[in-house]
Design an enzyme around this catalytic site. Structure first.
Site, PDB file in Angstrom:
ATOM      1  N   HIS A   4      -3.940   1.012   8.331  1.00 46.83           N
ATOM      2  CA  HIS A   4      -4.536   0.760   7.017  1.00 46.83           C
ATOM      3  C   HIS A   4      -6.052   0.609   7.119  1.00 46.83           C
ATOM      4  O   HIS A   4      -6.557  -0.258   7.829  1.00 46.83           O
ATOM      5  CB  HIS A   4      -3.934  -0.483   6.365  1.00 46.83           C
ATOM      6  CG  HIS A   4      -4.465  -0.688   4.972  1.00 46.83           C
ATOM      7  ND1 HIS A   4      -3.929  -0.053   3.880  1.00 46.83           N
ATOM      8  CD2 HIS A   4      -5.523  -1.403   4.521  1.00 46.83           C
ATOM      9  CE1 HIS A   4      -4.630  -0.378   2.810  1.00 46.83           C
ATOM     10  NE2 HIS A   4      -5.605  -1.207   3.169  1.00 46.83           N
TER      11      HIS A   4
ATOM     12  N   HIS B  19      -8.197   8.252   2.484  1.00 47.58           N
ATOM     13  CA  HIS B  19      -7.567   9.575   2.525  1.00 47.58           C
ATOM     14  C   HIS B  19      -8.610  10.634   2.254  1.00 47.58           C
ATOM     15  O   HIS B  19      -9.528  10.426   1.464  1.00 47.58           O
ATOM     16  CB  HIS B  19      -6.421   9.674   1.514  1.00 47.58           C
ATOM     17  CG  HIS B  19      -6.762   9.243   0.126  1.00 47.58           C
ATOM     18  ND1 HIS B  19      -6.875   7.912  -0.224  1.00 47.58           N
ATOM     19  CD2 HIS B  19      -7.039   9.951  -0.990  1.00 47.58           C
ATOM     20  CE1 HIS B  19      -7.192   7.826  -1.506  1.00 47.58           C
ATOM     21  NE2 HIS B  19      -7.316   9.052  -2.000  1.00 47.58           N
TER      22      HIS B  19
ATOM     23  N   CYS C  83       0.825  -1.204   0.000  1.00 43.40           N
ATOM     24  CA  CYS C  83       0.000   0.000   0.000  1.00 43.40           C
ATOM     25  C   CYS C  83       0.865   1.263   0.000  1.00 43.40           C
ATOM     26  O   CYS C  83       1.689   1.474   0.897  1.00 43.40           O
ATOM     27  CB  CYS C  83      -0.907  -0.024   1.225  1.00 43.40           C
ATOM     28  SG  CYS C  83      -1.830   1.497   1.430  1.00 43.40           S
TER      29      CYS C  83
HETATM   30  P1  5GP Z   1      -7.761   9.068  -5.111  1.00 47.50           P
HETATM   31  O1  5GP Z   1      -7.957   9.130  -6.601  1.00 47.50           O
HETATM   32  O2  5GP Z   1      -7.420   7.681  -4.646  1.00 47.50           O
HETATM   33  O3  5GP Z   1      -8.879   9.678  -4.325  1.00 47.50           O
HETATM   34  O4  5GP Z   1      -6.531  10.006  -4.792  1.00 47.50           O
HETATM   35  C1  5GP Z   1      -5.208   9.556  -4.828  1.00 47.50           C
HETATM   36  C2  5GP Z   1      -4.340  10.783  -4.864  1.00 47.50           C
HETATM   37  O5  5GP Z   1      -3.025  10.400  -4.534  1.00 47.50           O
HETATM   38  C3  5GP Z   1      -4.288  11.447  -6.250  1.00 47.50           C
HETATM   39  O6  5GP Z   1      -4.765  12.790  -6.151  1.00 47.50           O
HETATM   40  C4  5GP Z   1      -2.808  11.375  -6.628  1.00 47.50           C
HETATM   41  O7  5GP Z   1      -2.348  12.543  -7.275  1.00 47.50           O
HETATM   42  C5  5GP Z   1      -2.132  11.165  -5.289  1.00 47.50           C
HETATM   43  N1  5GP Z   1      -0.904  10.393  -5.351  1.00 47.50           N
HETATM   44  C6  5GP Z   1      -0.705   9.241  -6.070  1.00 47.50           C
HETATM   45  N2  5GP Z   1       0.551   8.793  -5.861  1.00 47.50           N
HETATM   46  C7  5GP Z   1       1.141   9.675  -4.996  1.00 47.50           C
HETATM   47  C8  5GP Z   1       2.453   9.726  -4.411  1.00 47.50           C
HETATM   48  O8  5GP Z   1       3.326   8.881  -4.613  1.00 47.50           O
HETATM   49  N3  5GP Z   1       2.704  10.786  -3.583  1.00 47.50           N
HETATM   50  C9  5GP Z   1       1.766  11.749  -3.318  1.00 47.50           C
HETATM   51  N4  5GP Z   1       2.126  12.734  -2.509  1.00 47.50           N
HETATM   52  N5  5GP Z   1       0.526  11.708  -3.856  1.00 47.50           N
HETATM   53  C10 5GP Z   1       0.222  10.690  -4.679  1.00 47.50           C
HETATM   54 ZN    ZN Z   2      -2.430   1.302   3.582  1.00 49.35          ZN
END
Ligand code: 5GP
Ligand code: ZN
Length: 122
Positions: free
Chosen positions: A47, A104, A5
């Site tokens: 998690h 998140h 993860c």
């Molecule tokens: P979701 O689409 O799951 O709600 O949001 C995931 C978020 O994580 C996205 O906005 C993406 O830009 C961010 N993200 C993905 N990989 C990384 C990473 O390695 N580091 C950081 N800081 N953000 C990430």
């Molecule tokens: Zn996790």
């Protein structure tokens, strides 16, 4: 911790991030692909897959997590109310737009010209 993860790895400092807040329970850092002038991700260190996994025993830490949202938004550049503000988003599942399967909160803020009701005074 889930070893596959991404956000567990960030929470345990195995992958770097631009961290703006951390305590025993939560970590907050800048989204790598910001969608607004302020774009933070607030993550519980343990998690949890998504909001769909929240149960009756999760109310206390979830309330603590939510209390961090306005504080982190305003400490990191969201403009003051009432003209400013912030948005909190939590995606769950593929159709919900979730890409990282660890709960998140997106915390979004800052001036956005396409937001018609938040037009800044000239
Ligand atoms: P979701 O689409 O799951 O709600 O949001 C995931 C978020 O994580 C996205 O906005 C993406 O830009 C961010 N993200 C993905 N990989 C990384 C990473 O390695 N580091 C950081 N800081 N953000 C990430
Ligand atoms: Zn996790």
């Amino acid at each position: 911790m889930s070893h596959d993860c991404l956000f567990c790895k960030i929470a345990h400092h195995e992958i770097p991030a631009k961290v703006v807040f951390e305590d025993d329970e939560f970590i907050a850092f800048h989204d790598i692909n910001p969608a607004a002038p302020v774009h933070l991700l607030l993550v519980p260190k343990h998690h949890v897959g998504s909001l769909a996994d929240i149960g009756t025993n999760d109310g206390a830490w979830l309330a603590r997590m939510m209390q961090l949202v306005p504080r982190l938004a305003f400490e990191n550049g969201a403009n003051p109310l009432p003209a400013g503000g912030f948005r909190m988003v939590a995606n769950a599942g593929l159709e919900g737009g979730q890409e990282v399967d660890h709960l998140h909160f997106h915390i979004l803020g800052g001036a956005r010209p396409w937001n018609k009701r938040a037009a800044p005074a000239a």
